[in-house]
Motif scaffolding. Structure first.
Motif, PDB file in Angstrom:
ATOM      1  N   ARG A  33       0.821  -1.212   0.000  1.00 21.48           N
ATOM      2  CA  ARG A  33       0.000   0.000   0.000  1.00 21.48           C
ATOM      3  C   ARG A  33       0.855   1.262   0.000  1.00 21.48           C
ATOM      4  O   ARG A  33       0.534   2.242  -0.678  1.00 21.48           O
ATOM      5  CB  ARG A  33      -0.910  -0.031   1.225  1.00 21.48           C
ATOM      6  N   TRP A  36       1.880   2.628  -3.377  1.00 19.43           N
ATOM      7  CA  TRP A  36       0.836   3.300  -4.148  1.00 19.43           C
ATOM      8  C   TRP A  36       0.402   4.629  -3.543  1.00 19.43           C
ATOM      9  O   TRP A  36       0.073   5.562  -4.268  1.00 19.43           O
ATOM     10  CB  TRP A  36      -0.378   2.378  -4.270  1.00 19.43           C
ATOM     11  N   THR A  37       0.382   4.710  -2.220  1.00 20.44           N
ATOM     12  CA  THR A  37      -0.160   5.912  -1.573  1.00 20.44           C
ATOM     13  C   THR A  37       0.891   6.975  -1.290  1.00 20.44           C
ATOM     14  O   THR A  37       0.551   8.157  -1.188  1.00 20.44           O
ATOM     15  CB  THR A  37      -0.868   5.554  -0.258  1.00 20.44           C
ATOM     16  N   PHE A 331       0.059  -7.013  -5.831  1.00 23.64           N
ATOM     17  CA  PHE A 331       0.525  -5.624  -5.905  1.00 23.64           C
ATOM     18  C   PHE A 331      -0.471  -4.760  -6.678  1.00 23.64           C
ATOM     19  O   PHE A 331      -0.835  -3.664  -6.235  1.00 23.64           O
ATOM     20  CB  PHE A 331       1.898  -5.589  -6.576  1.00 23.64           C
ATOM     21  N   LEU A 332      -0.945  -5.266  -7.811  1.00 24.80           N
ATOM     22  CA  LEU A 332      -1.899  -4.501  -8.622  1.00 24.80           C
ATOM     23  C   LEU A 332      -3.257  -4.403  -7.932  1.00 24.80           C
ATOM     24  O   LEU A 332      -3.913  -3.356  -7.997  1.00 24.80           O
ATOM     25  CB  LEU A 332      -2.058  -5.166  -9.991  1.00 24.80           C
ATOM     26  N   GLY A 335      -3.036  -1.831  -5.290  1.00 20.41           N
ATOM     27  CA  GLY A 335      -2.976  -0.509  -5.912  1.00 20.41           C
ATOM     28  C   GLY A 335      -4.342  -0.014  -6.355  1.00 20.41           C
ATOM     29  O   GLY A 335      -4.703   1.146  -6.119  1.00 20.41           O
ATOM     30  N   LYS A 339      -6.337   3.188  -4.614  1.00 18.74           N
ATOM     31  CA  LYS A 339      -6.784   4.356  -5.369  1.00 18.74           C
ATOM     32  C   LYS A 339      -8.268   4.650  -5.127  1.00 18.74           C
ATOM     33  O   LYS A 339      -8.702   5.801  -5.145  1.00 18.74           O
ATOM     34  CB  LYS A 339      -6.554   4.136  -6.862  1.00 18.74           C
TER      35      LYS A 339
END
Length: 360
Positions: A33, A36-37, A331-332, A335, A339
């Protein structure tokens, strides 16, 4: 008697894992996380270190004839679909499989709710009403391929060395950057072993090495109990749920089931000793997210062939094609969910906002 002790070793190993996870605050959800963040890769690097350590240990045991080659076949459709679902689920639940277990030991009621639906949905997928769906999707495009190195006709060791070197370089970069930041220190309330175990924060990389070593130890202990695989969470969780529902004592007392129970026990001991145990009841929206996230975790991990431990850590360490693809899918999935459900954080770190701790 020997059978009893071989299965009981799962409880002890799980307790050790739970203790390490709780004290080290080691959660793969947070590692994925953060990328992505906030763009931070410190915890992701820690997870990769655990993979590298486990990989060296696994292939050493393989050379000695103490373990078997990875036999999990690559099923791209099921794996990527399940991994995406699982990745989204762990964001909703607030933790991956092991993260949810150790937070349950800390007293988080939301984690208990996620665990119940996670284990229950995994049992439905592997042993219950959803078993035909699970097996059907996995059989759609079973390639029969297992590892990265088998199709190449090469030894695994060059790939292991290359992977370990790359991860070592990433770790070195992070450690070098940390030396340039101001370190905040507080006078310890205690000294000695108690201070090291329960007061001083553990460095992520130190915790990662311990997790990797525990993953290595799981092989001989698990094999001695007749379970020919490494560390895993989803399969044991489904067995535990099935055993409770069906009244099957053997399913509850096998090595894997005792191991996941041990995670809660070890985490509870660590949380109590460090003063971090507290029963915390979430609000209604968080409860709903935990329940839904747990279901997604069980369904997704079953389709993908494992969770962030059994697939991403152990599978990647064994250079399993399915494990590596699942890692990418997790992972995707994290992500995409991040989002949608989470607010982005600032990528900037300042010396006044960040405290870098030293390894135990």
């Amino acid at each position: 008697m020997s059978v009893f002790f071989s299965h009981a070793s799962g409880l002890l190993l799980g307790a050790l894992l739970g203790f390490v996870l709780q004290r080290g605050r080691f959660c793969v959800t947070g590692a994925l996380r953060d990328v992505w963040t906030s763009g931070r890769t410190r915890w992701l690097t820690a997870f990769l270190i655990a993979i590298a350590v486990s990989s060296v240990g696994f292939f050493s045991l393989l050379e000695l004839g103490l373990v078997n080659h990875s036999a999990e076949p690559l099923t791209p459709l099921a794996t990527i679909t399940g991994a995406l679902i699982f990745g989204a689920g762990i964001v909703l639940a607030g933790g991956c499989a092991t993260g949810t277990y150790y937070r349950a030991g800390e007293g988080l009621i939301g984690s208990w709710l996620a665990l119940i639906t996670y284990a229950g949905s995994a049992a439905a997928m592997k042993k219950g009403i959803l078993k035909p769906l699970n097996e059907g999707v996995q059989d759609l495009n079973n390639t029969g391929l297992t590892t990265v190195y088998d199709p190449l006709g090469v030894s695994a060791w060059p790939l292991v060395v290359l992977m370990a070197a790359g991860i070592g370089w990433l770790a070195w970069r992070h450690l070098r950057a940390e030396r340039g930041l101001k370190v905040a220190t507080l006078p310890p309330a205690r000294t000695g072993l108690a201070h090291l175990l329960f007061e001083r924060p553990w460095h992520p990389f130190f915790t990662a090495v311990l997790v990797g070593l525990i993953a290595i130890a799981a092989y001989p202990l698990s094999y001695a109990a007749g379970r020919t695989s490494g560390l895993g969470i989803t399969g044991p969780s489904s067995n535990l749920a099935y055993g409770i529902i069906a009244g099957d004592v053997t399913a509850i007392t096998n090595w894997g089931s005792l191991m996941v129970v041990g995670i809660i026990i070890g985490s509870y001991i660590a949380a109590k000793a460090s003063g971090e145990f507290r029963l915390r009841v979430p609000d209604a929206p968080t409860m709903v997210k935990s329940l839904i996230g747990g279901i997604a975790m069980g369904v997704g991990a079953s389709l993908a062939g494992g969770c962030t431990i059994g697939n991403a850590l152990v599978g990647s360490a064994e250079l399993s094609l399915n494990g590596i693809l699942a890692f990418a899918g997790f992972f995707l999935g994290v992500g995409a969910a991040a989002k949608i459900f989470l607010r982005p954080q600032s990528k900037k770190l300042t010396t006044t906002q960040t405290t870098i701790t030293t390894a135990v």
